[in-house]
Scaffold this motif. Structure first.
Motif, PDB file in Angstrom:
ATOM      1  N   ILE A   4      10.246 -50.185  26.217  1.00 39.39           N
ATOM      2  CA  ILE A   4       9.372 -51.203  26.806  1.00 39.39           C
ATOM      3  C   ILE A   4       9.563 -52.535  26.105  1.00 39.39           C
ATOM      4  O   ILE A   4       9.573 -53.595  26.733  1.00 39.39           O
ATOM      5  CB  ILE A   4       7.904 -50.729  26.727  1.00 39.39           C
ATOM      6  CG1 ILE A   4       7.705 -49.500  27.610  1.00 39.39           C
ATOM      7  CG2 ILE A   4       6.959 -51.853  27.139  1.00 39.39           C
ATOM      8  CD1 ILE A   4       6.313 -48.929  27.546  1.00 39.39           C
ATOM      9  N   TRP A   5       9.754 -52.491  24.782  1.00 37.36           N
ATOM     10  CA  TRP A   5       9.943 -53.728  24.023  1.00 37.36           C
ATOM     11  C   TRP A   5      11.208 -54.450  24.465  1.00 37.36           C
ATOM     12  O   TRP A   5      11.213 -55.674  24.618  1.00 37.36           O
ATOM     13  CB  TRP A   5      10.007 -53.410  22.530  1.00 37.36           C
ATOM     14  CG  TRP A   5       8.724 -52.865  21.974  1.00 37.36           C
ATOM     15  CD1 TRP A   5       8.416 -51.568  21.754  1.00 37.36           C
ATOM     16  CD2 TRP A   5       7.571 -53.627  21.593  1.00 37.36           C
ATOM     17  NE1 TRP A   5       7.143 -51.450  21.248  1.00 37.36           N
ATOM     18  CE2 TRP A   5       6.603 -52.699  21.127  1.00 37.36           C
ATOM     19  CE3 TRP A   5       7.267 -54.980  21.572  1.00 37.36           C
ATOM     20  CZ2 TRP A   5       5.361 -53.088  20.663  1.00 37.36           C
ATOM     21  CZ3 TRP A   5       6.024 -55.379  21.103  1.00 37.36           C
ATOM     22  CH2 TRP A   5       5.091 -54.447  20.664  1.00 37.36           C
ATOM     23  N   HIS A   6      12.286 -53.682  24.700  1.00 29.56           N
ATOM     24  CA  HIS A   6      13.527 -54.305  25.155  1.00 29.56           C
ATOM     25  C   HIS A   6      13.357 -54.910  26.550  1.00 29.56           C
ATOM     26  O   HIS A   6      13.868 -55.997  26.840  1.00 29.56           O
ATOM     27  CB  HIS A   6      14.659 -53.271  25.170  1.00 29.56           C
ATOM     28  CG  HIS A   6      15.166 -52.916  23.814  1.00 29.56           C
ATOM     29  ND1 HIS A   6      14.671 -51.846  23.103  1.00 29.56           N
ATOM     30  CD2 HIS A   6      16.113 -53.489  23.022  1.00 29.56           C
ATOM     31  CE1 HIS A   6      15.288 -51.764  21.940  1.00 29.56           C
ATOM     32  NE2 HIS A   6      16.168 -52.750  21.849  1.00 29.56           N
ATOM     33  N   SER A   7      12.658 -54.213  27.410  1.00 26.10           N
ATOM     34  CA  SER A   7      12.458 -54.717  28.777  1.00 26.10           C
ATOM     35  C   SER A   7      11.628 -56.000  28.783  1.00 26.10           C
ATOM     36  O   SER A   7      11.939 -56.958  29.497  1.00 26.10           O
ATOM     37  CB  SER A   7      11.782 -53.639  29.630  1.00 26.10           C
ATOM     38  OG  SER A   7      12.582 -52.477  29.710  1.00 26.10           O
ATOM     39  N   LEU A   8      10.564 -56.029  27.978  1.00 23.24           N
ATOM     40  CA  LEU A   8       9.743 -57.233  27.904  1.00 23.24           C
ATOM     41  C   LEU A   8      10.520 -58.386  27.274  1.00 23.24           C
ATOM     42  O   LEU A   8      10.381 -59.542  27.707  1.00 23.24           O
ATOM     43  CB  LEU A   8       8.477 -56.948  27.096  1.00 23.24           C
ATOM     44  CG  LEU A   8       7.455 -56.010  27.749  1.00 23.24           C
ATOM     45  CD1 LEU A   8       6.293 -55.736  26.805  1.00 23.24           C
ATOM     46  CD2 LEU A   8       6.940 -56.596  29.065  1.00 23.24           C
ATOM     47  N   HIS A  14      14.841 -64.319  29.984  1.00 19.65           N
ATOM     48  CA  HIS A  14      15.287 -64.917  31.239  1.00 19.65           C
ATOM     49  C   HIS A  14      14.295 -65.963  31.753  1.00 19.65           C
ATOM     50  O   HIS A  14      14.681 -66.836  32.527  1.00 19.65           O
ATOM     51  CB  HIS A  14      15.501 -63.831  32.296  1.00 19.65           C
ATOM     52  CG  HIS A  14      16.788 -63.093  32.146  1.00 19.65           C
ATOM     53  ND1 HIS A  14      17.988 -63.558  32.627  1.00 19.65           N
ATOM     54  CD2 HIS A  14      17.076 -61.926  31.517  1.00 19.65           C
ATOM     55  CE1 HIS A  14      18.958 -62.713  32.331  1.00 19.65           C
ATOM     56  NE2 HIS A  14      18.424 -61.713  31.652  1.00 19.65           N
ATOM     57  N   GLU A  15      13.052 -65.913  31.333  1.00 19.22           N
ATOM     58  CA  GLU A  15      12.094 -66.935  31.724  1.00 19.22           C
ATOM     59  C   GLU A  15      12.174 -68.167  30.825  1.00 19.22           C
ATOM     60  O   GLU A  15      11.820 -69.267  31.251  1.00 19.22           O
ATOM     61  CB  GLU A  15      10.671 -66.364  31.681  1.00 19.22           C
ATOM     62  CG  GLU A  15      10.372 -65.357  32.780  1.00 19.22           C
ATOM     63  CD  GLU A  15       8.918 -64.938  32.788  1.00 19.22           C
ATOM     64  OE1 GLU A  15       8.159 -65.460  31.946  1.00 19.22           O
ATOM     65  OE2 GLU A  15       8.551 -64.087  33.615  1.00 19.22           O
ATOM     66  N   HIS A  16      12.644 -67.992  29.596  1.00 20.44           N
ATOM     67  CA  HIS A  16      12.627 -69.093  28.628  1.00 20.44           C
ATOM     68  C   HIS A  16      13.996 -69.698  28.352  1.00 20.44           C
ATOM     69  O   HIS A  16      14.066 -70.757  27.720  1.00 20.44           O
ATOM     70  CB  HIS A  16      12.027 -68.611  27.288  1.00 20.44           C
ATOM     71  CG  HIS A  16      10.546 -68.423  27.316  1.00 20.44           C
ATOM     72  ND1 HIS A  16       9.954 -67.273  27.771  1.00 20.44           N
ATOM     73  CD2 HIS A  16       9.529 -69.250  26.954  1.00 20.44           C
ATOM     74  CE1 HIS A  16       8.634 -67.381  27.672  1.00 20.44           C
ATOM     75  NE2 HIS A  16       8.353 -68.567  27.186  1.00 20.44           N
ATOM     76  N   LYS A  17      15.059 -69.073  28.774  1.00 25.97           N
ATOM     77  CA  LYS A  17      16.377 -69.546  28.362  1.00 25.97           C
ATOM     78  C   LYS A  17      16.675 -70.944  28.886  1.00 25.97           C
ATOM     79  O   LYS A  17      17.240 -71.785  28.159  1.00 25.97           O
ATOM     80  CB  LYS A  17      17.465 -68.573  28.814  1.00 25.97           C
ATOM     81  CG  LYS A  17      17.546 -68.354  30.325  1.00 25.97           C
ATOM     82  CD  LYS A  17      18.614 -67.331  30.672  1.00 25.97           C
ATOM     83  CE  LYS A  17      18.678 -67.090  32.171  1.00 25.97           C
ATOM     84  NZ  LYS A  17      19.720 -66.073  32.514  1.00 25.97           N
ATOM     85  N   ILE A  98      10.232 -69.419  19.869  1.00 27.98           N
ATOM     86  CA  ILE A  98      11.689 -69.519  19.760  1.00 27.98           C
ATOM     87  C   ILE A  98      12.211 -70.673  20.599  1.00 27.98           C
ATOM     88  O   ILE A  98      13.137 -71.392  20.187  1.00 27.98           O
ATOM     89  CB  ILE A  98      12.339 -68.188  20.184  1.00 27.98           C
ATOM     90  CG1 ILE A  98      11.983 -67.085  19.191  1.00 27.98           C
ATOM     91  CG2 ILE A  98      13.855 -68.326  20.303  1.00 27.98           C
ATOM     92  CD1 ILE A  98      12.439 -65.706  19.617  1.00 27.98           C
ATOM     93  N   THR A  99      11.618 -70.875  21.775  1.00 30.55           N
ATOM     94  CA  THR A  99      12.045 -71.960  22.660  1.00 30.55           C
ATOM     95  C   THR A  99      11.843 -73.322  22.017  1.00 30.55           C
ATOM     96  O   THR A  99      12.560 -74.281  22.344  1.00 30.55           O
ATOM     97  CB  THR A  99      11.271 -71.882  23.982  1.00 30.55           C
ATOM     98  OG1 THR A  99      11.458 -70.581  24.551  1.00 30.55           O
ATOM     99  CG2 THR A  99      11.740 -72.928  24.970  1.00 30.55           C
TER     100      THR A  99
END
Length: 517
Positions: A4-8, A14-17, A98-99
């Motif tokens: 689940i951690w990897h999926s989140l 992909h939303e922040h890149k 991170i962003t």
């Protein structure tokens, strides 16, 4: 097999890149503008530009973390998944940080590469630049990294926590701004009442702890480190605890729905008995659209004006406590105008996004295009209504304060150069409307509107260079920041015309990114 951690993490990446790429491009662009400058204070100017850009960008990314899922309509989907919402919130909070952190570090690497160039050409001047523009230590990179990273993280966490669970980023911004300004006002009031404006060493630790918990504490901690080094550690510990509690509040409350939004049939029936009649529909399409836009813009500008008044009161009280003298009308006007025009940049940006943000969402877009309303009438009515509301909210109070200051001052306080500021605000507003129509997401529109507003200025600068090369001018302008106010004003007019035209065409022909939500 993915956990689940990897999926989140995959989802948030992909939303922040593209936000990360956009912010990096903005910060690199502002840094590159300072590189041709050979003056002694070049690093000071570069640091000021970096900090000035990272402040609104941090707030916008925080508002995205606060309201993005609700504004896109994906919150119910997340609630239906067999995943605790605190995990989603934790990933969203981490990737938002991170962003912001990565673009700042990349920008500092770009500045470091430019400094190495100076080190190879003139080592004495390079060392002078490194130390002279460092307000805290003897290293400019350490100072800017400290203030930019901590200040950005502070504003991000405050914005995400204060604007959490709002319906969209615009309303989240209004709430977050009110909360942050109100917190600063409380601190100043407590300093005035409890500490009696004390500046003694005994209260240095208490002041450091209080200021470190406020929004943007990274910038204020830099001031504390320089003025009161012995209280620095107390401020850092207080900042970690306060912002850790805010982050915890955001994670725990993520995805919760307020009770006021739950409408049962019995409550609805009870409320309808209080209304005996409904106002008749408006006869004119233009007036109906204008009234709709006024109702959407009024809460935003009211929150902005309240923020301006709160910041002016904060600066006035803090300044009076520091220097112990009463401000003259001219000094008060300078404070009011500086705050109003600076905060007006953010208000214009948010209001410009709000003009078309709701109308380009799939459901609303399909609805109003099915009505007997021309897209041209729809766009121009909403555009000019929002612009008029913006200019009236920003400049009516400013003109009134200037008039009062003129009555109590014999000096001439009217400056013709100040006319450039309305052009800047119009350019910001037009750029925000254009980018909202094209990208159809609030945060991306806010980030990309900042470089877009300078498009006209860049075109004027290029025209000056071409004229110099053709022999029509004696010399070109070496850098954009060396342009005259008249040249910048012309550039802002060009930016407004281009952005408004793009926004109109995008609305008329339904251009822009089509969202699934």
């Amino acid at each position: 097999m993915r956990t689940i951690w990897h999926s989140l993490a995959w989802k948030e990446w992909h939303e922040h890149k593209w936000k990360l790429v956009s912010i990096t491009a903005v910060l690199w662009g502002t840094t590159v503008l300072t590189m041709p400058n050979d003056e002694r204070d070049v690093f000071g100017f570069a640091g000021a530009m970096l900090l000035a850009c990272i402040i609104p960008l941090s707030v916008f990314v925080g508002l995205n973390a606060a309201a993005n899922e609700r504004s896109r309509g994906t919150l119910r989907f997340l609630q239906a998944l067999p995943v605790p919402l605190w995990r989603v919130a934790l990933h969203k909070l981490a990737f938002g940080l991170i962003t912001l952190v990565v673009p700042v570090l990349l920008t500092l690497l770009l500045a470091l590469a430019w400094w190495w160039r100076w080190l190879a050409l003139d080592s004495s001047k390079a060392m002078y630049l490194l130390r002279n523009d460092a307000p805290l230590t003897n290293n400019w990179f350490i100072d800017i990294a400290f203030m930019a990273l901590l200040g950005a993280a502070s504003l991000y966490i405050w914005s995400a926590a204060a604007g959490g669970n709002r319906k969209d980023e615009v309303s989240a911004g209004a709430v977050a701004l009110s909360v942050m300004v109100g917190y600063w006002l409380i601190l100043v009031t407590l300093w005035s009442v409890l500490l009696m404006r004390s500046t003694s060493v005994e209260t240095a630790r208490l002041r450091a702890v209080a200021v470190a918990t406020a929004p943007g504490s990274g910038f204020t901690l830099g001031v504390i480190a320089k003025a009161e080094p012995e209280a620095m550690m107390f401020g850092i510990v207080a900042a970690i605890i306060a912002h850790g509690l805010l982050a915890t509040r955001y994670v725990q409350r993520f995805g919760q729905t307020a009770d006021s939004e739950v409408r049962s049939p019995q409550a609805a029936a009870t409320n309808t008995t209080a209304a005996y009649w409904v106002a008749p529909p408006r006869r004119s399409t233009i007036t109906a659209i204008a009234w709709k836009q006024f109702r959407e813009s009024a809460p935003i500008v009211l929150a902005g004006v309240a923020g301006i008044v709160g910041i002016v009161v904060l600066i006035t009280v803090a300044g009076w406590q520091a220097v112990q003298h009463r401000q003259t009308p001219k000094e008060f006007l300078e404070v009011f105008s500086s705050v109003s025009l600076t905060l007006g940049f953010i208000i214009a940006l948010v209001l410009g996004i709000g003009v078309c943000l709701y109308d380009v969402s799939p459901r609303v877009n399909a609805f109003w295009r099915s009505r007997p309303v021309q897209p041209d009438a729809w766009f121009w009515t909403k555009f000019f209504t929002g612009l008029i509301v913006l200019l009236l909210a920003l400049y009516l109070p400013l003109v009134f304060v200037a008039w009062l200051a003129q009555l109590h001052s014999s000096a001439d306080i009217w400056q013709p150069e100040a006319l450039i500021f309305p052009l800047v605000h119009v350019a910001v507003f037009s750029a925000a409307v254009a980018m909202t129509c094209l990208v159809r997401q609030a945060v991306y529109a806010a980030i990309l509107s900042i470089p877009l507003m300078y498009l006209g200025v860049v075109l004027v600068w290029a025209a000056i260079w071409i004229a110099a090369l053709a022999g029509w001018r004696e010399r070109p302008v070496d850098a954009i920041y060396e342009m005259s106010k008249q040249q910048v004003a012309v550039g802002m007019i060009i930016s407004s015309v281009i952005c408004t035209s793009v926004a109109w065409l995008a609305m008329r022909y339904d251009w822009g990114r089509k969202s699934r939500y």
